[in-house]
Design a protein around this motif. Structure first.
Motif, PDB file in Angstrom:
ATOM      1  N   ASP A  93       0.849  -1.188   0.000  1.00 18.74           N
ATOM      2  CA  ASP A  93       0.000   0.000   0.000  1.00 18.74           C
ATOM      3  C   ASP A  93       0.888   1.242   0.000  1.00 18.74           C
ATOM      4  O   ASP A  93       1.574   1.525   0.985  1.00 18.74           O
ATOM      5  CB  ASP A  93      -0.885  -0.051   1.255  1.00 18.74           C
ATOM      6  CG  ASP A  93      -1.763   1.181   1.417  1.00 18.74           C
ATOM      7  OD1 ASP A  93      -1.605   2.153   0.646  1.00 18.74           O
ATOM      8  OD2 ASP A  93      -2.608   1.170   2.334  1.00 18.74           O
ATOM      9  N   ALA A  94       0.863   1.983  -1.110  1.00 14.03           N
ATOM     10  CA  ALA A  94       1.765   3.135  -1.265  1.00 14.03           C
ATOM     11  C   ALA A  94       1.463   4.256  -0.274  1.00 14.03           C
ATOM     12  O   ALA A  94       2.309   5.118  -0.038  1.00 14.03           O
ATOM     13  CB  ALA A  94       1.681   3.668  -2.695  1.00 14.03           C
ATOM     14  N   ARG A 125      -2.740   1.669  -4.551  1.00 19.40           N
ATOM     15  CA  ARG A 125      -3.175   2.952  -3.994  1.00 19.40           C
ATOM     16  C   ARG A 125      -2.188   4.082  -4.325  1.00 19.40           C
ATOM     17  O   ARG A 125      -2.070   5.049  -3.577  1.00 19.40           O
ATOM     18  CB  ARG A 125      -3.402   2.805  -2.485  1.00 19.40           C
ATOM     19  CG  ARG A 125      -4.518   1.788  -2.213  1.00 19.40           C
ATOM     20  CD  ARG A 125      -4.535   1.262  -0.800  1.00 19.40           C
ATOM     21  NE  ARG A 125      -4.766   2.288   0.198  1.00 19.40           N
ATOM     22  CZ  ARG A 125      -5.985   2.675   0.613  1.00 19.40           C
ATOM     23  NH1 ARG A 125      -7.064   2.111   0.127  1.00 19.40           N
ATOM     24  NH2 ARG A 125      -6.101   3.604   1.513  1.00 19.40           N
ATOM     25  N   LEU A 126      -1.522   3.930  -5.457  1.00 20.93           N
ATOM     26  CA  LEU A 126      -0.565   4.957  -5.888  1.00 20.93           C
ATOM     27  C   LEU A 126      -1.257   6.269  -6.229  1.00 20.93           C
ATOM     28  O   LEU A 126      -0.664   7.348  -6.085  1.00 20.93           O
ATOM     29  CB  LEU A 126       0.204   4.470  -7.121  1.00 20.93           C
ATOM     30  CG  LEU A 126       1.538   3.774  -6.861  1.00 20.93           C
ATOM     31  CD1 LEU A 126       2.119   3.268  -8.169  1.00 20.93           C
ATOM     32  CD2 LEU A 126       2.522   4.738  -6.190  1.00 20.93           C
ATOM     33  N   ASP A 154      -3.715  -0.967  -9.520  1.00 21.49           N
ATOM     34  CA  ASP A 154      -4.936  -0.570  -8.819  1.00 21.49           C
ATOM     35  C   ASP A 154      -5.739  -1.853  -8.648  1.00 21.49           C
ATOM     36  O   ASP A 154      -6.252  -2.403  -9.622  1.00 21.49           O
ATOM     37  CB  ASP A 154      -5.718   0.465  -9.637  1.00 21.49           C
ATOM     38  CG  ASP A 154      -6.926   0.998  -8.864  1.00 21.49           C
ATOM     39  OD1 ASP A 154      -7.508   0.228  -8.063  1.00 21.49           O
ATOM     40  OD2 ASP A 154      -7.291   2.166  -9.070  1.00 21.49           O
ATOM     41  N   ALA A 155      -5.819  -2.323  -7.400  1.00 19.93           N
ATOM     42  CA  ALA A 155      -6.411  -3.639  -7.142  1.00 19.93           C
ATOM     43  C   ALA A 155      -7.882  -3.698  -7.546  1.00 19.93           C
ATOM     44  O   ALA A 155      -8.438  -4.775  -7.712  1.00 19.93           O
ATOM     45  CB  ALA A 155      -6.253  -3.995  -5.664  1.00 19.93           C
ATOM     46  N   LEU A 162      -5.000  -8.355 -13.927  1.00 17.96           N
ATOM     47  CA  LEU A 162      -4.603  -9.409 -14.863  1.00 17.96           C
ATOM     48  C   LEU A 162      -3.191  -9.171 -15.397  1.00 17.96           C
ATOM     49  O   LEU A 162      -2.437 -10.121 -15.611  1.00 17.96           O
ATOM     50  CB  LEU A 162      -5.622  -9.523 -16.009  1.00 17.96           C
ATOM     51  CG  LEU A 162      -7.002 -10.066 -15.588  1.00 17.96           C
ATOM     52  CD1 LEU A 162      -7.991 -10.007 -16.749  1.00 17.96           C
ATOM     53  CD2 LEU A 162      -6.909 -11.489 -15.048  1.00 17.96           C
ATOM     54  N   SER A 163      -2.811  -7.895 -15.617  1.00 18.33           N
ATOM     55  CA  SER A 163      -1.439  -7.597 -16.055  1.00 18.33           C
ATOM     56  C   SER A 163      -0.434  -8.056 -15.007  1.00 18.33           C
ATOM     57  O   SER A 163       0.621  -8.618 -15.331  1.00 18.33           O
ATOM     58  CB  SER A 163      -1.225  -6.099 -16.278  1.00 18.33           C
ATOM     59  OG  SER A 163      -2.155  -5.596 -17.173  1.00 18.33           O
ATOM     60  N   LEU A 164      -0.775  -7.810 -13.746  1.00 15.77           N
ATOM     61  CA  LEU A 164       0.102  -8.247 -12.657  1.00 15.77           C
ATOM     62  C   LEU A 164       0.262  -9.775 -12.700  1.00 15.77           C
ATOM     63  O   LEU A 164       1.372 -10.304 -12.566  1.00 15.77           O
ATOM     64  CB  LEU A 164      -0.503  -7.798 -11.319  1.00 15.77           C
ATOM     65  CG  LEU A 164       0.334  -7.983 -10.060  1.00 15.77           C
ATOM     66  CD1 LEU A 164       1.510  -7.021 -10.052  1.00 15.77           C
ATOM     67  CD2 LEU A 164      -0.526  -7.751  -8.819  1.00 15.77           C
ATOM     68  N   MET A 165      -0.850 -10.470 -12.929  1.00 19.74           N
ATOM     69  CA  MET A 165      -0.799 -11.934 -13.005  1.00 19.74           C
ATOM     70  C   MET A 165       0.017 -12.389 -14.210  1.00 19.74           C
ATOM     71  O   MET A 165       0.712 -13.404 -14.146  1.00 19.74           O
ATOM     72  CB  MET A 165      -2.218 -12.518 -13.080  1.00 19.74           C
ATOM     73  CG  MET A 165      -3.067 -12.248 -11.858  1.00 19.74           C
ATOM     74  SD  MET A 165      -2.297 -12.745 -10.310  1.00 19.74           S
ATOM     75  CE  MET A 165      -2.253 -14.510 -10.544  1.00 19.74           C
TER      76      MET A 165
END
Ligand SMILES: Nc1nc2c(ncn2[C@@H]2O[C@H](COP(=O)(O)OP(=O)(O)OP(=O)(O)O)[C@@H](O)[C@H]2O)c(=O)[nH]1
Ligand SMILES: [Mg+2]
Length: 182
Positions: A93-94, A125-126, A154-155, A162-165
């Motif tokens: 969490d930024a 949370r950037l 952004d969760a 999906l990009s993170l995955m």
């Protein structure tokens, strides 16, 4: 069909449950209850056991996604969930004032309990912490010659989740091709 156990780690309110829900788009089990933890008292609900979702990928593989509870008093669960994991998503969490120190603590947890498991770090949370410096995270996101990818997420946003995955899955592919290499 191949199954991949993915564990989502991160502090309270970093967006683990939100990410699991966003990626799973519906088929999800969570154990959130009204929050009674003072340290995060501005948060309406918190996870007490875990989040869980099954996701079938277009290539036929299945992801089993486990979101851990973030409250410190549940840290005994993390190593248990990490057993047999094929991948780890670590959310940061930024907006936390000690975010970088917390990242270092979590990296130490990974080093101890999942040293050889592919992992990716998502900074959430950037938008609420515009002056946050991702570079300082990159600098502490690893050990030895192991560098974990750090990317904003952004969760709440399914595409970003999906990009993170995707990045994690690439790490997992490299891991399979080069045994013994993180
Ligand atoms: N503004 C903003 N809000 C976000 C972002 N990512 C997540 N959130 C919000 O942050 C909160 C995170 O809450 P949870 O998903 O319950 O967090 P958690 O990590 O599961 O927390 P615990 O279960 O208590 O450990 C939710 O209100 C999300 O909507 C982001 O990138 N920007
Ligand atoms: Mg949660």
């Amino acid at each position: 069909m191949r199954e991949h156990k993915i564990v989502v780690l991160g502090g309270m309110g970093s967006g683990k449950s939100t990410l699991v829900r966003a990626i799973a788009a519906g088929a999800v089990v969570d154990t959130d209850v009204p929050n009674s933890d003072r340290a995060g008292a501005d948060k309406a609900s918190t996870t007490v056991a875990m989040d869980y979702a099954d996701i079938d990928l277009p290539n036929g593989d299945r992801l089993r996604l486990y979101g851990t509870p973030g409250q410190q008093r549940f840290d005994f669960i993390w190593p248990i969930l990490l057993q047999g994991a094929s991948g780890v998503v670590l959310l940061l969490d930024a907006t936390r004032w000690a975010a970088v120190e917390e990242l270092q603590d979590y990296v130490a947890v990974l080093r101890q309990h999942a040293a050889d498991v592919p992992a990716v770090i998502g900074v959430s949370r950037l938008d609420l912490a515009p002056s946050f410096d991702l570079e300082t995270c990159t600098a502490v996101a690893g050990w030895g010659n192991r560098m974990l990818p750090v990317m904003p997420v952004d969760a709440r946003n399914r595409e970003q989740g999906l990009s993170l995955m995707d990045v994690l899955m690439s790490e997992m592919e490299v891991h399979e091709l080069v045994p013994g290499h993180g």
